[in-house]
Design a protein around this motif. Structure first.
Motif, short mmCIF file in Angstrom:
data_model
loop_
_atom_site.label_atom_id
_atom_site.label_comp_id
_atom_site.label_asym_id
_atom_site.label_seq_id
_atom_site.Cartn_x
_atom_site.Cartn_y
_atom_site.Cartn_z
N LEU A 44 100.44 -0.21 -62.97
CA LEU A 44 101.57 -0.96 -62.42
C LEU A 44 101.75 -0.63 -60.94
O LEU A 44 101.96 -1.53 -60.11
CB LEU A 44 102.85 -0.63 -63.19
CG LEU A 44 104.12 -1.38 -62.76
CD1 LEU A 44 104.01 -2.85 -63.12
CD2 LEU A 44 105.35 -0.77 -63.44
N VAL A 47 98.82 -2.44 -58.96
CA VAL A 47 98.81 -3.90 -58.84
C VAL A 47 100.08 -4.45 -58.21
O VAL A 47 100.10 -5.59 -57.75
CB VAL A 47 98.56 -4.59 -60.20
CG1 VAL A 47 97.21 -4.17 -60.76
CG2 VAL A 47 99.66 -4.30 -61.20
N SER A 48 101.16 -3.66 -58.19
CA SER A 48 102.39 -4.12 -57.56
C SER A 48 103.29 -2.94 -57.25
O SER A 48 104.15 -2.57 -58.05
CB SER A 48 103.13 -5.11 -58.46
OG SER A 48 104.31 -5.56 -57.83
N TYR A 70 104.70 -7.25 -67.76
CA TYR A 70 104.09 -7.53 -66.46
C TYR A 70 102.57 -7.36 -66.52
O TYR A 70 101.82 -8.21 -66.01
CB TYR A 70 104.67 -6.60 -65.39
CG TYR A 70 104.16 -6.90 -64.00
CD1 TYR A 70 104.76 -7.86 -63.20
CD2 TYR A 70 103.05 -6.22 -63.49
CE1 TYR A 70 104.28 -8.15 -61.93
CE2 TYR A 70 102.56 -6.51 -62.21
CZ TYR A 70 103.18 -7.46 -61.45
OH TYR A 70 102.69 -7.74 -60.19
N LEU A 71 102.08 -6.29 -67.13
CA LEU A 71 100.65 -6.02 -67.19
C LEU A 71 99.91 -7.05 -68.06
O LEU A 71 98.79 -7.46 -67.73
CB LEU A 71 100.39 -4.61 -67.70
CG LEU A 71 100.79 -3.47 -66.76
CD1 LEU A 71 100.51 -2.12 -67.41
CD2 LEU A 71 100.06 -3.57 -65.42
N ARG A 74 99.78 -10.08 -65.97
CA ARG A 74 98.84 -9.85 -64.86
C ARG A 74 97.40 -9.96 -65.35
O ARG A 74 96.53 -10.51 -64.66
CB ARG A 74 99.09 -8.47 -64.24
CG ARG A 74 98.16 -8.08 -63.11
CD ARG A 74 98.12 -9.11 -62.02
NE ARG A 74 99.37 -9.23 -61.31
CZ ARG A 74 99.63 -10.15 -60.40
NH1 ARG A 74 98.72 -11.06 -60.12
NH2 ARG A 74 100.79 -10.20 -59.79
N ASP A 77 96.70 -13.60 -65.89
CA ASP A 77 96.54 -14.21 -64.58
C ASP A 77 95.18 -13.87 -63.97
O ASP A 77 94.58 -14.68 -63.27
CB ASP A 77 97.67 -13.74 -63.65
CG ASP A 77 97.74 -14.54 -62.37
OD1 ASP A 77 97.82 -15.78 -62.45
OD2 ASP A 77 97.72 -13.93 -61.29
N THR A 78 94.67 -12.67 -64.26
CA THR A 78 93.36 -12.26 -63.76
C THR A 78 92.26 -13.14 -64.34
O THR A 78 91.32 -13.53 -63.64
CB THR A 78 93.10 -10.78 -64.10
OG1 THR A 78 94.10 -9.96 -63.48
CG2 THR A 78 91.73 -10.33 -63.60
N ASP A 81 92.61 -16.51 -62.61
CA ASP A 81 92.26 -16.48 -61.19
C ASP A 81 90.77 -16.35 -60.93
O ASP A 81 90.29 -16.72 -59.85
CB ASP A 81 92.97 -15.31 -60.49
CG ASP A 81 94.42 -15.62 -60.18
OD1 ASP A 81 94.82 -16.78 -60.33
OD2 ASP A 81 95.15 -14.69 -59.79
N TYR A 115 92.17 -4.84 -60.71
CA TYR A 115 92.30 -5.82 -61.79
C TYR A 115 91.12 -5.72 -62.76
O TYR A 115 91.28 -5.94 -63.97
CB TYR A 115 92.40 -7.23 -61.21
CG TYR A 115 93.61 -7.39 -60.32
CD1 TYR A 115 94.88 -7.49 -60.86
CD2 TYR A 115 93.47 -7.39 -58.93
CE1 TYR A 115 95.99 -7.61 -60.05
CE2 TYR A 115 94.59 -7.50 -58.11
CZ TYR A 115 95.85 -7.61 -58.68
OH TYR A 115 96.95 -7.70 -57.87
N GLN A 206 107.47 -18.15 -57.36
CA GLN A 206 106.10 -18.66 -57.39
C GLN A 206 105.81 -19.61 -56.24
O GLN A 206 104.74 -19.55 -55.62
CB GLN A 206 105.84 -19.37 -58.73
CG GLN A 206 104.42 -19.87 -58.90
CD GLN A 206 103.39 -18.74 -58.94
OE1 GLN A 206 103.73 -17.59 -59.20
NE2 GLN A 206 102.13 -19.07 -58.67
N ASN A 209 105.21 -17.67 -53.14
CA ASN A 209 103.87 -17.06 -53.12
C ASN A 209 102.79 -18.09 -52.83
O ASN A 209 101.84 -17.81 -52.08
CB ASN A 209 103.59 -16.38 -54.47
CG ASN A 209 104.45 -15.16 -54.70
OD1 ASN A 209 105.01 -14.60 -53.76
ND2 ASN A 209 104.58 -14.75 -55.94
#
Length: 413
Positions: A44, A47-48, A70-71, A74, A77-78, A81, A115, A206, A209
């Protein structure tokens, strides 16, 4: 700490920066000893870092649930992405991700740097997830399932209209807002917020960002990521990537201002959501990112540097926001001040000037009608050319002490 040049220019950043540094060290000492929880909190922080700091103030059970939430997202999202993953491989993983979080042995090689570590060692996240209370697990599973399905949809669909843009942002961030509201409610600390307001909280972050990260996304290798809606950018250029070329600077800034104006639609909903919160730690957890968002929008607006590099709030101002955001009065004050900053940058010749001013005036009216603006200390709108002599003297005194301390440490190594 911030750069020396920024500190000299803004000497009143020193104290908040030192407090932020101490808070970061304190947070690192709170990392649990169990291997899986230790991995989760260390990850955590990697990554942030700013999110890791605001999460630490939450109660233990809620903090653990939010950390894992969150993880998990994330990691999801990885997968989304990573443009190197073939679509026929990526889509099934996104759709099934809510089941993978129950599997202690599941992992998937993708992403880069920290990530990649998160994905390779995802079994630690799953192990921690399975130790959460059932109501937390159910909330995280529900949002992960809905988000994975939404991401899969947009793998095969471009963001064409503003409605598409809102739908995409709902899947990748609005659902985060809904999930956090569910977790807050499950903790017993808050009433369950409406889906509409929860969604707006996520969309505000969002869209900020997406605006800020234009250049990073458009230059993504092996394939560009394009989230700005065609309905907006096609008014200014033929292709989205054309915005980054110097010959299109005027049109690029106009398009940017159009995007910022769209994001401002969610500001008042965010203020309403935060005004309804009761728990001080949850309030700060929600408020700090929202203030950072409107601050970032104010910096990005009418700023060609969005298409040349990275535009973000200086670290000292971020430290101030973290240090001084304690009540809803502070939030109204910050939104009012950043709205004033943004308003001062509006060019009457901009195609969206009237619409932008109307939205800013509505935000300012909401802040003024709260009756709380006089109860906060303004830390944003200070004259940039006015420096505090006392703080400069403190800086002059502190620097030799810091350098002497560092030199002594080097000699002792």
């Amino acid at each position: 700490m911030g750069s020396l040049g920024a500190i000299v220019k803004h000497p009143d950043d020193i104290y908040p920066l030192l407090k932020l540094k101490m808070a970061a060290r304190h947070a690192e000492k709170q990392i649990p000893t169990e291997p899986h929880w230790g991995f989760c909190y260390l990850m955590l922080h990697k990554v942030s870092r700013s999110f890791a700091l605001v999460i630490q103030q939450l109660g233990t059970d809620l903090r653990n649930a939010v950390c894992i939430f969150y993880l998990v997202l994330r990691a999801l999202d990885t997968v989304e992405d990573d443009t190197a993953i073939a679509t026929d491989v990526k889509v099934p993983i996104l759709i099934a991700f809510h089941r993978h979080i129950y599997d202690r042995d599941w992992h998937f090689a993708c992403g880069t740097k920290e990530y990649k570590v998160l994905m390779d060692e995802f079994h630690h996240v799953s192990t921690a997830f399975l130790e959460l209370e059932k109501n937390y697990q159910e909330a995280i599973e529900d949002i992960t399932k809905r988000m994975g399905a939404g991401m899969a949809k947009f793998i095969c669909k471009e963001v064409e209209t503003v409605d598409d843009y809102d739908e995409y942002c709902h899947y990748v961030a609005g659902l985060v807002g809904l999930g956090l509201s569910k977790l807050f409610h499950a903790s017993g600390s808050e009433d369950l917020a409406s889906d509409y307001l929860s969604n707006s909280m996520g969309l505000f972050l969002q869209k900020t960002n997406i605006i800020r990260d234009y250049l990073e996304d458009i230059n993504e290798i092996p394939k560009s990521r394009m989230f700005w809606p065609r309905q907006i950018w096609s008014k200014y250029v033929n292709k989205l990537e054309d915005l980054k070329y110097e010959e299109n600077s005027t049109k690029a800034v106009q398009c940017l201002n159009d995007m910022v104006t769209n994001a401002l639609l969610h500001a008042e909903d965010s203020l309403k959501y935060m005004s309804d919160l009761r728990d001080p730690s949850i309030f700060r957890f929600c408020a700090i990112p929202q203030i950072m968002a409107i601050g970032t929008l104010a910096l990005c607006y009418n700023n060609i540097e969005v298409f040349r590099g990275v535009v973000k709030m200086r670290r000292g101002l971020t430290a101030k926001v973290i240090d001084r955001t304690k009540t809803i009065a502070d939030v109204y004050g910050a939104f009012f001040d950043f709205s004033c900053m943004l308003k001062s940058k509006v060019d009457k010749n901009d195609p969206n000037a009237t619409k932008t001013l109307r939205r800013l005036e509505s935000i300012q009216k909401t802040c003024s009608n709260s009756g709380l603006l006089s109860k906060r200390k303004s830390y944003i709108m200070n004259n940039e050319r006015t420096y505090s002599l006392t703080l400069i003297l403190i800086l002059i005194i502190l620097l030799p002490i810091i350098f002497a301390y560092l030199s002594a440490n080097r000699q002792n190594i």
